[in-house]
Design an enzyme around this catalytic site. Structure first.
Site, short mmCIF file in Angstrom:
data_model
loop_
_atom_site.label_atom_id
_atom_site.label_comp_id
_atom_site.label_asym_id
_atom_site.label_seq_id
_atom_site.Cartn_x
_atom_site.Cartn_y
_atom_site.Cartn_z
N ASP A 163 0.99 -1.16 -0.02
CA ASP A 163 -0.03 -0.05 -0.13
C ASP A 163 0.85 1.38 -0.04
O ASP A 163 0.52 2.11 -0.61
CB ASP A 163 -0.83 -0.06 1.12
CG ASP A 163 -1.59 -1.44 1.37
OD1 ASP A 163 -2.51 -1.59 0.34
OD2 ASP A 163 -1.28 -2.09 2.32
N HIS A 199 -4.66 -3.38 5.85
CA HIS A 199 -4.70 -3.82 4.39
C HIS A 199 -6.00 -3.86 3.91
O HIS A 199 -6.36 -5.08 3.45
CB HIS A 199 -3.63 -4.69 4.22
CG HIS A 199 -3.50 -5.11 2.67
ND1 HIS A 199 -3.22 -4.32 1.73
CD2 HIS A 199 -3.85 -6.56 2.22
CE1 HIS A 199 -3.21 -5.17 0.59
NE2 HIS A 199 -3.78 -6.38 0.83
P1 NAX Z 1 -2.13 -18.27 -4.27
O1 NAX Z 1 -3.51 -18.91 -4.03
O2 NAX Z 1 -1.32 -18.47 -5.43
O3 NAX Z 1 -1.25 -19.33 -3.27
C1 NAX Z 1 -1.85 -19.44 -1.86
C2 NAX Z 1 -1.03 -20.44 -1.36
O4 NAX Z 1 -1.28 -20.73 0.00
C3 NAX Z 1 -1.23 -22.03 -1.91
O5 NAX Z 1 -0.04 -22.45 -2.27
C4 NAX Z 1 -1.88 -22.70 -0.81
O6 NAX Z 1 -1.72 -24.14 -0.86
C5 NAX Z 1 -1.51 -22.21 0.27
N1 NAX Z 1 -1.95 -22.46 1.67
C6 NAX Z 1 -3.29 -22.25 2.12
N2 NAX Z 1 -3.48 -22.60 3.03
C7 NAX Z 1 -2.22 -23.05 3.62
C8 NAX Z 1 -1.75 -23.27 4.95
N3 NAX Z 1 -2.54 -23.81 6.05
N4 NAX Z 1 -0.28 -23.22 5.24
C9 NAX Z 1 0.45 -22.96 4.25
N5 NAX Z 1 0.15 -22.62 2.95
C10 NAX Z 1 -1.21 -22.51 2.82
O7 NAX Z 1 -1.92 -16.93 -3.65
P2 NAX Z 1 -1.07 -15.93 -3.60
O8 NAX Z 1 -1.45 -14.75 -4.90
O9 NAX Z 1 0.17 -16.12 -3.55
O10 NAX Z 1 -1.39 -14.86 -2.42
C11 NAX Z 1 -1.06 -15.43 -1.14
C12 NAX Z 1 -1.92 -14.45 -0.12
O11 NAX Z 1 -1.30 -12.87 -0.13
C13 NAX Z 1 -3.42 -14.20 -0.27
O12 NAX Z 1 -4.06 -14.44 1.06
C14 NAX Z 1 -3.59 -12.93 -0.87
O13 NAX Z 1 -4.92 -12.30 -0.46
C15 NAX Z 1 -2.49 -12.18 0.03
N6 NAX Z 1 -2.21 -11.09 -0.22
C16 NAX Z 1 -1.56 -9.98 0.50
C17 NAX Z 1 -1.15 -8.63 0.05
C18 NAX Z 1 -0.64 -7.65 1.06
O14 NAX Z 1 -0.32 -6.72 0.96
N7 NAX Z 1 -0.88 -8.10 2.44
C19 NAX Z 1 -1.05 -8.45 -1.26
C20 NAX Z 1 -1.11 -9.41 -2.07
C21 NAX Z 1 -2.11 -10.79 -1.87
O15 NAX Z 1 -3.19 -10.43 -2.30
#
Ligand code: NAX
Length: 336
Positions: A163, A199
């Protein structure tokens, strides 16, 4: 890399099969977080159903023969994932499913972060630094902090740097296209910018103290554009990316996580940056809430910039974030 270098830092990335990790792991392995003279032992963590993808990611990481990678390890068990961990990027999270309420999503993620918090409490190293990226990032970090009572709250943060970076780049773009006599300003030239709060939609990109080249931005920036265009656009940028790219922000989120951890580990050279930190009651934020604030990276810590004057313009915008995070924390508390 010289012979005197210290032993590798233990770094864990959860959600290692996901989009963000696919960019983040290579940036860590190239030395962009802990420096080119510091090797890392990388642990790639995910849930069991994602481990075959993680194996492929690990194969590619190994094939890259990266300068700073000492070892690549895989784990689907929180106890192993966080054994001796010094830097944790908690990217893995469960997205909100169709028809699920925010409370449902919080409950699903609450379980993940309670388990991880307990494992971190038991197994992490003393010099631990955690950044939670997985959403809802602030409240996931709140849950983690609560589940890890023996870990210092100063070791636990959530990512608001994306952000912050979005704010800087929108400002730079505004000056480039419409800077008038003041002219072009690069994103790195802005000082004293911060994003308060969550966020999420209520976040408050704050230019009250901001300046560039010694001039207050309030004197040279169209205030109507700032309040009515920039603030909502920063808050909704994630949705805008999904609409245009067809997928959520990944490389920019990874880049922000790199900036966050690097400035924490190595310092921000006196520059204000934004991190969501566990509140100690600063600026009227309930203690325990994980809240975006202006911080400076120094001596291996992220120190909140204190004693800023808060105006009538800022107060309600900060308060809206306190209310939003308080409501999420109440839902989270029920999970314990
Ligand atoms: P993806 O859906 O590509 O990957 C998520 C991964 O998390 C998958 O590999 C899944 O298997 C894994 N996962 C699910 N449960 C889990 C657990 N219990 N332990 C370990 N891994 C687990 O998502 P991606 O694009 O990589 O985004 C990841 C996260 O970042 C999402 O929650 C997304 O909303 C968040 N974001 C946060 C941002 C921020 O600024 N704080 C910005 C970007 C993003 O939106």
């Amino acid at each position: 890399m010289n012979d005197n270098q210290t032993s590798p830092i233990k770094v864990t990335v959860t959600g290692a099969a996901g989009n963000i990790a696919y960019s983040l792991l290579w940036r860590i392995g190239s030395g962009e977080v802990f420096g080119r003279d510091q090797r890392v032992d990388l642990t790639l963590s995910d849930i069991p159903s994602s481990m075959s993808v993680v194996e492929g990611v690990a194969m590619e990481l190994n094939d890259s023969a990266l300068h700073c990678v000492a070892s690549v390890n895989l784990s689907d068990d929180p106890k192993t994932s966080f054994d001796g961990v010094q830097a944790a990027f908690l990217v893995g999270a469960k997205p909100r499913g169709k028809g699920e309420s925010r409370a449902d999503m919080l409950a699903a993620n609450g379980k993940i972060f309670i388990d991880q918090g307990r494992a971190i409490n038991e197994h992490a190293a003393d010099d631990l630094r955690v950044v939670v990226v997985g959403n809802p990032a602030n409240t996931n970090a709140y849950i983690l902090n609560k589940a890890a009572p023996d870990v210092s709250s100063e070791s636990i943060t959530a990512l608001m740097r994306l952000d912050h970076n979005r704010t800087l780049s929108m400002l730079a773009n505004k000056f480039r296209t419409d800077g008038g006599d003041f002219g072009d300003v690069h994103s790195e030239e802005f000082q004293h910018v911060a994003v308060w709060g969550n966020h999420g939609d209520t976040q408050f990109p704050d230019l009250s103290y901001a300046s560039a080249r010694g001039t207050k931005l309030s004197e040279v920036l169209d205030q109507d554009w700032y309040v009515n265009d920039m603030i909502p656009r920063v808050a909704h940028r994630g949705a805008e990316i999904i609409e245009v790219r067809g997928k959520s922000s990944a490389a920019s989120a990874a880049s922000a996580a790199v900036d966050h951890m690097r400035d924490w580990y190595a310092g921000s050279n006196g520059k204000w940056v934004t991190a969501a930190v566990v509140s100690k009651g600063e600026y009227g934020v309930d203690p325990g809430l994980v809240f975006g604030m202006p911080v400076v990276g120094e001596n291996g810590c992220l120190s909140v910039v204190e004693d800023l004057e808060i105006s009538d313009f800022q107060r309600p915008r900060i308060d809206a974030n306190i209310e939003a995070l308080r409501a999420e924390a109440q839902l989270a508390d029920e999970l314990f």
